[in-house]
Scaffold this motif. Structure first.
Motif, PDB file in Angstrom:
ATOM      1  N   SER A 144      38.133  48.197  54.021  1.00 41.43           N
ATOM      2  CA  SER A 144      38.800  47.162  52.210  1.00 41.43           C
ATOM      3  C   SER A 144      39.225  45.977  52.907  1.00 41.43           C
ATOM      4  O   SER A 144      38.216  44.966  51.253  1.00 41.43           O
ATOM      5  CB  SER A 144      39.334  48.349  51.337  1.00 41.43           C
ATOM      6  OG  SER A 144      41.096  48.752  52.402  1.00 41.43           O
ATOM      7  N   PRO A 145      39.846  45.530  53.086  1.00 44.67           N
ATOM      8  CA  PRO A 145      40.123  43.930  53.199  1.00 44.67           C
ATOM      9  C   PRO A 145      39.326  42.772  53.453  1.00 44.67           C
ATOM     10  O   PRO A 145      39.658  42.196  52.654  1.00 44.67           O
ATOM     11  CB  PRO A 145      42.169  43.940  53.720  1.00 44.67           C
ATOM     12  CG  PRO A 145      42.631  45.330  53.737  1.00 44.67           C
ATOM     13  CD  PRO A 145      41.063  46.295  53.895  1.00 44.67           C
ATOM     14  N   LEU A 146      38.766  42.333  54.624  1.00 37.85           N
ATOM     15  CA  LEU A 146      37.735  42.626  55.254  1.00 37.85           C
ATOM     16  C   LEU A 146      36.326  42.744  53.926  1.00 37.85           C
ATOM     17  O   LEU A 146      35.983  41.613  53.707  1.00 37.85           O
ATOM     18  CB  LEU A 146      37.474  43.139  56.353  1.00 37.85           C
ATOM     19  CG  LEU A 146      38.397  42.926  57.739  1.00 37.85           C
ATOM     20  CD1 LEU A 146      37.250  44.088  58.965  1.00 37.85           C
ATOM     21  CD2 LEU A 146      38.352  41.976  57.929  1.00 37.85           C
ATOM     22  N   ALA A 147      36.516  44.113  53.064  1.00 37.16           N
ATOM     23  CA  ALA A 147      34.746  44.226  52.391  1.00 37.16           C
ATOM     24  C   ALA A 147      35.804  42.636  51.250  1.00 37.16           C
ATOM     25  O   ALA A 147      34.699  42.408  50.828  1.00 37.16           O
ATOM     26  CB  ALA A 147      34.843  45.110  51.994  1.00 37.16           C
ATOM     27  N   ALA A 148      36.974  43.096  51.225  1.00 41.27           N
ATOM     28  CA  ALA A 148      37.239  41.962  49.347  1.00 41.27           C
ATOM     29  C   ALA A 148      36.845  40.419  49.629  1.00 41.27           C
ATOM     30  O   ALA A 148      36.657  39.735  49.192  1.00 41.27           O
ATOM     31  CB  ALA A 148      38.347  42.392  49.023  1.00 41.27           C
ATOM     32  N   GLU A 149      37.479  40.385  51.050  1.00 42.17           N
ATOM     33  CA  GLU A 149      37.475  38.824  51.499  1.00 42.17           C
ATOM     34  C   GLU A 149      36.345  38.355  51.200  1.00 42.17           C
ATOM     35  O   GLU A 149      35.931  37.427  51.569  1.00 42.17           O
ATOM     36  CB  GLU A 149      38.026  38.470  52.787  1.00 42.17           C
ATOM     37  CG  GLU A 149      38.010  37.162  53.197  1.00 42.17           C
ATOM     38  CD  GLU A 149      39.443  36.971  54.466  1.00 42.17           C
ATOM     39  OE1 GLU A 149      39.007  35.733  55.488  1.00 42.17           O
ATOM     40  OE2 GLU A 149      39.288  38.018  55.334  1.00 42.17           O
ATOM     41  N   LEU A 150      35.333  39.408  52.455  1.00 38.90           N
ATOM     42  CA  LEU A 150      33.334  38.775  52.187  1.00 38.90           C
ATOM     43  C   LEU A 150      33.344  38.529  51.409  1.00 38.90           C
ATOM     44  O   LEU A 150      32.461  37.744  50.994  1.00 38.90           O
ATOM     45  CB  LEU A 150      33.090  40.005  53.148  1.00 38.90           C
ATOM     46  CG  LEU A 150      31.413  39.835  54.525  1.00 38.90           C
ATOM     47  CD1 LEU A 150      30.909  38.598  54.361  1.00 38.90           C
ATOM     48  CD2 LEU A 150      31.258  40.522  54.260  1.00 38.90           C
ATOM     49  N   ALA A 151      33.614  40.096  50.317  1.00 39.24           N
ATOM     50  CA  ALA A 151      32.790  39.892  48.676  1.00 39.24           C
ATOM     51  C   ALA A 151      33.114  38.525  47.729  1.00 39.24           C
ATOM     52  O   ALA A 151      32.459  37.296  47.162  1.00 39.24           O
ATOM     53  CB  ALA A 151      33.336  40.672  47.571  1.00 39.24           C
ATOM     54  N   ARG A 152      34.081  38.041  48.015  1.00 42.26           N
ATOM     55  CA  ARG A 152      34.381  36.510  47.267  1.00 42.26           C
ATOM     56  C   ARG A 152      34.310  36.072  48.319  1.00 42.26           C
ATOM     57  O   ARG A 152      33.596  34.779  47.478  1.00 42.26           O
ATOM     58  CB  ARG A 152      36.465  36.412  47.727  1.00 42.26           C
ATOM     59  CG  ARG A 152      37.378  37.889  46.686  1.00 42.26           C
ATOM     60  CD  ARG A 152      38.634  36.643  46.908  1.00 42.26           C
ATOM     61  NE  ARG A 152      38.989  37.337  48.473  1.00 42.26           N
ATOM     62  CZ  ARG A 152      40.142  38.513  48.288  1.00 42.26           C
ATOM     63  NH1 ARG A 152      39.853  39.098  47.388  1.00 42.26           N
ATOM     64  NH2 ARG A 152      40.332  38.382  49.953  1.00 42.26           N
ATOM     65  N   SER A 153      34.164  35.543  49.520  1.00 42.20           N
ATOM     66  CA  SER A 153      33.727  34.415  50.121  1.00 42.20           C
ATOM     67  C   SER A 153      31.752  34.393  49.937  1.00 42.20           C
ATOM     68  O   SER A 153      31.368  33.461  50.169  1.00 42.20           O
ATOM     69  CB  SER A 153      33.190  34.791  51.735  1.00 42.20           C
ATOM     70  OG  SER A 153      32.134  35.225  51.812  1.00 42.20           O
ATOM     71  N   MET A 154      31.584  34.830  49.211  1.00 38.86           N
ATOM     72  CA  MET A 154      29.429  35.380  48.517  1.00 38.86           C
ATOM     73  C   MET A 154      29.315  35.276  47.159  1.00 38.86           C
ATOM     74  O   MET A 154      29.756  36.145  46.314  1.00 38.86           O
ATOM     75  CB  MET A 154      28.872  36.567  48.348  1.00 38.86           C
ATOM     76  CG  MET A 154      28.989  36.590  50.623  1.00 38.86           C
ATOM     77  SD  MET A 154      27.645  37.695  50.939  1.00 38.86           S
ATOM     78  CE  MET A 154      28.257  38.073  52.888  1.00 38.86           C
ATOM     79  N   SER A 155      29.775  34.178  46.488  1.00 41.05           N
ATOM     80  CA  SER A 155      29.353  33.310  44.996  1.00 41.05           C
ATOM     81  C   SER A 155      28.264  33.247  45.162  1.00 41.05           C
ATOM     82  O   SER A 155      27.752  32.715  44.022  1.00 41.05           O
ATOM     83  CB  SER A 155      30.958  31.706  44.699  1.00 41.05           C
ATOM     84  OG  SER A 155      29.705  30.864  46.107  1.00 41.05           O
ATOM     85  N   VAL A 188      23.236  41.789  46.827  1.00 41.69           N
ATOM     86  CA  VAL A 188      25.035  42.294  48.540  1.00 41.69           C
ATOM     87  C   VAL A 188      25.754  43.011  48.150  1.00 41.69           C
ATOM     88  O   VAL A 188      26.815  43.232  47.546  1.00 41.69           O
ATOM     89  CB  VAL A 188      25.385  40.840  49.757  1.00 41.69           C
ATOM     90  CG1 VAL A 188      25.995  41.183  50.636  1.00 41.69           C
ATOM     91  CG2 VAL A 188      24.041  39.999  49.733  1.00 41.69           C
ATOM     92  N   ALA A 189      25.697  44.169  48.934  1.00 44.10           N
ATOM     93  CA  ALA A 189      27.003  45.652  48.417  1.00 44.10           C
ATOM     94  C   ALA A 189      27.578  46.076  49.811  1.00 44.10           C
ATOM     95  O   ALA A 189      26.810  45.146  51.071  1.00 44.10           O
ATOM     96  CB  ALA A 189      25.987  46.561  47.843  1.00 44.10           C
ATOM     97  N   ILE A 190      28.261  45.315  49.331  1.00 40.66           N
ATOM     98  CA  ILE A 190      29.309  45.547  50.772  1.00 40.66           C
ATOM     99  C   ILE A 190      30.571  47.227  50.477  1.00 40.66           C
ATOM    100  O   ILE A 190      31.267  47.371  49.501  1.00 40.66           O
ATOM    101  CB  ILE A 190      30.502  44.893  50.431  1.00 40.66           C
ATOM    102  CG1 ILE A 190      29.927  42.957  51.073  1.00 40.66           C
ATOM    103  CG2 ILE A 190      31.537  44.062  51.962  1.00 40.66           C
ATOM    104  CD1 ILE A 190      30.357  41.575  50.760  1.00 40.66           C
TER     105      ILE A 190
END
Length: 210
Positions: A112-123, A103-105
């Motif tokens: 951008s802060p939403l993208a960072a938050e979403l990326a951190r939630s997808m481990s 998954v790329a965001i």
């Protein structure tokens, strides 16, 4: 290149129905790009539009998010920030995320802060994070997420010191474009803005291809 075009709708807390463009390959891909636009920079603006096309050619399915305040043609208030992630997650719950191995965001400005938050939630997936003109410390606290941040020196949010601080970071890289503003354009020069666009998209495409 064959892909299916669909629209995912979501009833936003902003009081409107969002329409989120979803492009899926046929046969199905195992890679997904989620595009989170800026406040006034939607997924139909040049950088995000051509990023979507580049990602499709790289084999990604692409989901382009619309925020509720954009769908309702309303002003955005800082007190409504929590609604933004609700809009994103409300759409993602309608996508079979388990079918994707990568998954790329991509988040532009407000996204951008939403993208960072979403990326951190997808481990549980291979992750790529693309931050275009990031705001609000979006590049901080990303751990080992492979990240590319893109900004121009004429952007009021550009900080040479911040970029220099990541010079030797193993997974976070910056690409700085001389003279580009927050819209990733050359101010008052449409020819210059068009001429630099292929380089911007090329940098992003190379990152997504790795």
């Amino acid at each position: 290149m064959n892909y299916q075009v669909s629209t995912i709708t979501f009833e936003s807390a902003f009081g409107s129905i969002t329409h989120n463009l979803f492009l899926q390959h046929d046969p199905l891909s195992d890679k997904l790009l989620v595009v989170l636009p800026g406040r006034a920079y939607t997924f139909d603006f040049p950088a995000l539009y051509h990023l979507r096309e580049a990602a499709l050619q790289l084999g990604y399915d692409v989901l382009s998010i619309e925020y509720g305040f954009q769908a309702g043609h309303k002003d955005f208030e800082a007190t409504q920030s929590g609604f933004l992630m609700d809009d994103v997650m409300g759409v993602l719950t309608q996508v079979n995320m388990d079918s994707y191995k990568r998954v790329a965001i991509a988040g532009k400005s407000l996204g951008s802060p939403l993208a960072a938050e979403l990326a951190r939630s997808m481990s549980n997936v291979e992750m790529r994070l693309l931050l275009l003109t990031p705001i609000g410390g979006a590049v901080q606290g990303l751990g080992d997420i492979h990240t590319l941040a893109v900004i121009g020196t004429a952007d009021p949010l550009y900080s040479a010191d911040e970029v220099a601080g990541f010079e030797h970071h193993p997974t976070i890289k910056w690409r700085v474009f001389e003279g580009l503003n927050h819209g990733l354009e050359v101010p008052s020069d449409w020819r210059g803005s068009l001429s630099v666009l292929p380089e911007i998209i090329g940098v992003c495409a190379n990152f997504l291809a790795r």
